[in-house]
Design an enzyme around this catalytic site. Structure first.
Site, PDB file in Angstrom:
ATOM      1  CG  MET A  11      17.900 -15.636  26.606  1.00 42.49           C
ATOM      2  SD  MET A  11      18.376 -14.958  24.998  1.00 42.49           S
ATOM      3  CE  MET A  11      18.446 -13.212  25.349  1.00 42.49           C
ATOM      4  N   GLY A  12      21.234 -16.519  29.473  1.00 42.54           N
ATOM      5  CA  GLY A  12      22.265 -16.163  30.453  1.00 42.54           C
ATOM      6  C   GLY A  12      23.607 -16.823  30.161  1.00 42.54           C
ATOM      7  CB  SER A 123      15.964  -8.313  21.588  1.00 36.47           C
ATOM      8  OG  SER A 123      15.415  -9.034  20.507  1.00 36.47           O
ATOM      9  CE  LYS A 175      13.306  -8.448  24.400  1.00 29.72           C
ATOM     10  NZ  LYS A 175      12.733  -9.671  24.807  1.00 29.72           N
ATOM     11  CG  HIS A 178      11.687  -5.961  20.900  1.00 27.85           C
ATOM     12  ND1 HIS A 178      11.624  -7.337  21.043  1.00 27.85           N
ATOM     13  CD2 HIS A 178      12.631  -5.727  19.948  1.00 27.85           C
ATOM     14  CE1 HIS A 178      12.493  -7.896  20.234  1.00 27.85           C
ATOM     15  NE2 HIS A 178      13.122  -6.951  19.547  1.00 27.85           N
ATOM     16  CG  ASN A 179       9.355  -9.617  23.282  1.00 26.34           C
ATOM     17  OD1 ASN A 179      10.323  -9.047  22.782  1.00 26.34           O
ATOM     18  ND2 ASN A 179       9.488 -10.680  24.042  1.00 26.34           N
TER      19      ASN A 179
HETATM   20  O1  LIG Z   1      12.107 -12.037  24.105  1.00 28.21           O
HETATM   21  C1  LIG Z   1      12.137 -12.851  23.210  1.00 28.21           C
HETATM   22  C2  LIG Z   1      12.447 -12.473  21.822  1.00 28.21           C
HETATM   23  O2  LIG Z   1      12.522 -11.117  21.648  1.00 28.21           O
HETATM   24  C3  LIG Z   1      11.812 -14.255  23.561  1.00 28.21           C
HETATM   25  O3  LIG Z   1      12.154 -15.160  22.594  1.00 28.21           O
HETATM   26  C4  LIG Z   1      10.406 -14.376  24.048  1.00 28.21           C
HETATM   27  O4  LIG Z   1      10.368 -15.251  25.137  1.00 28.21           O
HETATM   28  C5  LIG Z   1       9.396 -14.836  23.067  1.00 28.21           C
HETATM   29  O5  LIG Z   1       8.117 -14.541  23.594  1.00 28.21           O
HETATM   30  P1  LIG Z   1       6.906 -15.560  23.568  1.00 28.21           P
HETATM   31  O6  LIG Z   1       7.355 -16.796  24.325  1.00 28.21           O
HETATM   32  O7  LIG Z   1       5.781 -14.879  24.260  1.00 28.21           O
HETATM   33  O8  LIG Z   1       6.663 -15.866  22.116  1.00 28.21           O
END
Ligand SMILES: O=C(CO)[C@H](O)[C@H](O)COP(=O)(O)O
Length: 303
Positions: A11-12, A123, A175, A178-179
């Site tokens: 990501m970064g 995201s 967020k 969202h997840n």
């Molecule tokens: O933020 C995200 C997507 O929006 C990441 O991909 C997130 O890490 C996925 O979550 P998890 O590992 O709990 O499935």
């Protein structure tokens, strides 16, 4: 416009690239010398630093430092270091998938030092460099104002895909949910396609169905686009283990639903499906088998 990016992973690293290509001067650090030096070779507006103190010393004031690190111990160590390096008026933006209560605590601790704070939910995953990121960020008005020009570069374009959600903590709270929604949507697609695949009588072409549903159906979505793209190469998934990790946001969403007293059965079930994928319900299933045998003499499947 100057910004530090601490953490140049999946990501970064791409966020640093997008900021640099959008005209920001990016001061970058990653524990991997190969990663940070590689980025410096790629991007004209990116400078790599071998240590965080060197980076902070070179960054013009007031400083803007974006932390893009795993939440938990690694982020906590970075916050502790930042408190010793930054000065009043500087800003920390935390882009981790962090628990919102931790972000509220960080905001309060930094406020004592007159360091500004923004918690940014990000995201877009590995496609963000190309498509832009969706950003939801919390923080005081003045902190949000400083962060906004950077959000506009990271977003799909300056006018959409970003929002200042409210006070510190609200970005990561948004967020988290969202997840939580992501968990439920993924689970629904997974169950639906598993049932399409299981109906041997019809011998359904699930790749063709996924592709068809992408066009004008009620369930069309980016997740479905990704499913259809994967299915165009392989629908059997024979190389994959039925094992799904989780990294926090789903659990926090479910815990929050309990705290609020707001039912979230889809999120809970989706989270529990992941636990089950790791064999965490094996003992419970063995007990079901045992009890059926005990009361009804039903056969038990034994190793
Ligand atoms: O933020 C995200 C997507 O929006 C990441 O991909 C997130 O890490 C996925 O979550 P998890 O590992 O709990 O499935």
């Amino acid at each position: 416009m100057n910004i530090a990016m601490i953490g140049l992973g999946k990501m970064g690293g791409n966020m640093a690239r997008r900021l640099a290509r959008g005209g920001a001067n990016v001061f970058g650090f990653d524990v991997s010398a190969e990663t940070r030096e590689g980025l410096a070779k790629e991007e004209a507006n990116f400078r790599a630093f071998a240590s965080v103190p060197e980076l902070i010393a070179a960054l013009p004031t007031p400083r803007v430092v974006w932390l893009m690190l795993p939440s938990g111990d690694i982020s906590e160590a970075a916050f502790a270091e930042m408190k010793t390096l930054l000065a009043p008026g500087d800003l920390i933006i935390d882009g981790a998938n962090a628990m919102y209560k931790d972000s509220q605590r960080h905001a309060a601790e930094l406020a004592e030092l007159n360091i500004k704070f923004v918690d940014a939910g990000v995201s877009g995953g590995v496609w963000g460099l190309q498509n832009g990121y969706c950003l939801m960020f919390g923080g005081d008005k003045d902190a949000a104002e400083i962060a906004t020009p950077f959000m506009k570069i990271l977003a799909p374009d300056a006018s959409r895909g970003w929002t200042h959600t409210g006070p510190a903590g609200s970005g990561h709270y948004t967020k988290m949910l969202h997840n939580g929604i992501e968990y439920g949507m993924m689970q629904a697609f997974a169950e639906g396609f598993a049932m399409l695949k299981a109906k041997k009588e019809f011998d359904l072409d699930v790749a063709e169905i996924a592709e068809t549903w992408r066009h004008s159906s009620v369930v069309r979505s980016w997740l479905l686009d990704l499913v259809a793209e994967s299915f165009s190469h392989d629908v059997e998934l024979a190389d994959l283990n039925a094992y799904v990790p989780d990294s926090g946001e789903g659990r926090w969403s479910v815990l929050e639903s309990v705290e609020l007293g707001v039912p979230a059965p889809v999120m809970a079930t989706s989270l529990y499906a992941r636990f089950a994928s790791r064999g965490n319900d094996d003992y419970a299933m063995k007990m079901l088998s045992l009890m059926r045998n005990a009361f009804g003499g039903h056969a038990m499947s034994k190793k």
